[in-house]
Design a protein around this motif. Sequence first.
Motif, PDB file in Angstrom:
ATOM      1  N   ARG A  69       0.707  -1.417   0.048  1.00 47.09           N
ATOM      2  CA  ARG A  69      -0.067   0.050  -0.113  1.00 47.09           C
ATOM      3  C   ARG A  69       0.608   1.272  -0.014  1.00 47.09           C
ATOM      4  O   ARG A  69       0.583   2.239  -0.677  1.00 47.09           O
ATOM      5  N   ALA A  70       1.782   1.229   0.852  1.00 47.30           N
ATOM      6  CA  ALA A  70       2.840   2.429   0.819  1.00 47.30           C
ATOM      7  C   ALA A  70       3.354   2.671  -0.553  1.00 47.30           C
ATOM      8  O   ALA A  70       3.801   3.852  -0.832  1.00 47.30           O
ATOM      9  N   ARG A  72       2.170   1.907  -3.410  1.00 50.15           N
ATOM     10  CA  ARG A  72       1.166   2.338  -4.226  1.00 50.15           C
ATOM     11  C   ARG A  72       0.755   3.681  -4.152  1.00 50.15           C
ATOM     12  O   ARG A  72       0.842   4.630  -4.877  1.00 50.15           O
ATOM     13  N   ARG A  73       0.975   4.248  -2.745  1.00 50.18           N
ATOM     14  CA  ARG A  73       0.562   5.580  -2.500  1.00 50.18           C
ATOM     15  C   ARG A  73       1.646   6.601  -2.915  1.00 50.18           C
ATOM     16  O   ARG A  73       1.566   7.547  -3.526  1.00 50.18           O
ATOM     17  N   GLN A  74       2.934   6.056  -2.857  1.00 46.48           N
ATOM     18  CA  GLN A  74       4.312   6.774  -3.169  1.00 46.48           C
ATOM     19  C   GLN A  74       4.156   7.010  -4.705  1.00 46.48           C
ATOM     20  O   GLN A  74       4.483   7.978  -5.045  1.00 46.48           O
ATOM     21  N   GLU A  76       1.360   7.123  -6.863  1.00 50.43           N
ATOM     22  CA  GLU A  76       0.376   8.063  -6.985  1.00 50.43           C
ATOM     23  C   GLU A  76       0.698   9.490  -6.568  1.00 50.43           C
ATOM     24  O   GLU A  76       0.635  10.259  -7.491  1.00 50.43           O
ATOM     25  N   VAL A  77       1.372   9.759  -5.692  1.00 50.98           N
ATOM     26  CA  VAL A  77       1.969  11.005  -5.499  1.00 50.98           C
ATOM     27  C   VAL A  77       2.988  11.372  -6.410  1.00 50.98           C
ATOM     28  O   VAL A  77       3.186  12.498  -6.828  1.00 50.98           O
ATOM     29  N   SER A  80       1.221  12.420  -9.518  1.00 54.12           N
ATOM     30  CA  SER A  80       0.405  13.652  -9.232  1.00 54.12           C
ATOM     31  C   SER A  80       1.457  14.990  -9.578  1.00 54.12           C
ATOM     32  O   SER A  80       1.177  15.930 -10.215  1.00 54.12           O
TER      33      SER A  80
END
Length: 463
Positions: A69-70, A72-74, A76-77, A80
């Motif tokens: 999860r971490a 995947r979030r990284q 996405e950031v 962006s």
Amino acid sequence: MLKFFNRVTLLGFVGVLAAMVYAHFVAGEAVARAVGWTVYVLAGVLTLGASLGLVAWGWSVVERVRAARAARRQAEVEASLRMRKLEAEAARAEAEALRARREAQVYAITAPADHQVFISDAGSGASWRPAHLDARAYANGLPVPPTPLELATWDRWHSVRTGHPATPATEAAPSLQTAWPERVRLLDLLPDAPSLHEITLGITLDEQNRQIPVVAPLQRLVHIGVGGSSGWGKSVFLQAIAFQLAVAPEAVELALIDSELTTFDVFSSAPCLRYPVAAEERDALAIIHDLAGEMRRRRDLFTALSPMPPNLAAYNRRAEEPLPYIVLMIDESTALLEERAIEKSLRQIVLKARKFGLFAVLGGQDWKASTLSTTIRNQFSTRVQFKALDEQQSRVLLRRPDAAYINRPGRGFAVIPGRDVVEIQAPFISSKTILRALEVTRRRKGEKSPRPIPPPPPSRSPE
């Protein structure tokens, strides 16, 4: 580590099982009882080890999920941030391209003194503005001509200063523009010195579809009724009228009533105020009642002269003490007219006060035939209707349904004495400009405090 733990546990179980089989079938019953307790203890230890191994395995699964999860979030950031960077670069590139296009459309124009040059911006919503150039100026090369309104404005601006007509326009001003503007600035329409003899209501298009100003003297406009839904230009139009009256060089006094203090509050410092700007119903009644008394006082003064003067201008030419014009302006007057005492005093003013130099300008959102008496409505020599909610409301002032289909703020229909119904675009003026002009007017005319609002008339008790 987890695999090793599992293998040791499995071997331990196998060893315990073998020991129990040996003790039972080979060593005999006595040895089996002796060894049994030891085997049970070892079995408990091995069971505990197996449980700990299962817990360790579960924890490792949780950690792997968290890590996924971490990650995947990284991702996405980072995506962006890359997108924002690309958008910023695109915006900078577009701005650079726009600047380059604008610079490519600019060229220098030179003109002799007293010549007429029209300057415009390259923006699609820009309009030409006239300028008197002594040497050099910069203007874009778009083939957008000045309007007849701007031609007339420049000609008057020039003639006031030089005393002779303007020189014809240079080649920088080609043919005429024929279109409704997005917005009309009041200061672009006014002459150098606004006057009660030239009240500007806005602009319209003539038969050749050219822009022309709509101007009339206060004496012809007389009493004015203004209607329009909220946000469609009624209050701005009332401000434009009040501004022209406030800065006019002629002697004039304003009586302003604004129940919401959103339209006339900006005129609180005007030196021509007869009373402070009123918001309460009791103050409105007191002002209208006092003006009715002033009308009667002026009637006695007119009667004392023989022959009786036909209007205030004729009176002032013969009187020792000239009288000022008085203009009563009320926004949101529909609610006030429901008060019988106010409606009665106001009816006297609109019926009889014109001759004595008293005029009324009434604005309202929802004029209705039931609240606006026929007597008052018939005294509106000038009627201006902005966006109406429906055809019925449009007919109250215009006697036609056209205002129900207006789709642009500031656009309206006006009934003016001596003219057919005319479509207009009303002028706009900002509060900042009003305050700045009022400061100049105070310095020119001198400070003058309004008289206090008189007490309201005593109410009659029912007989």
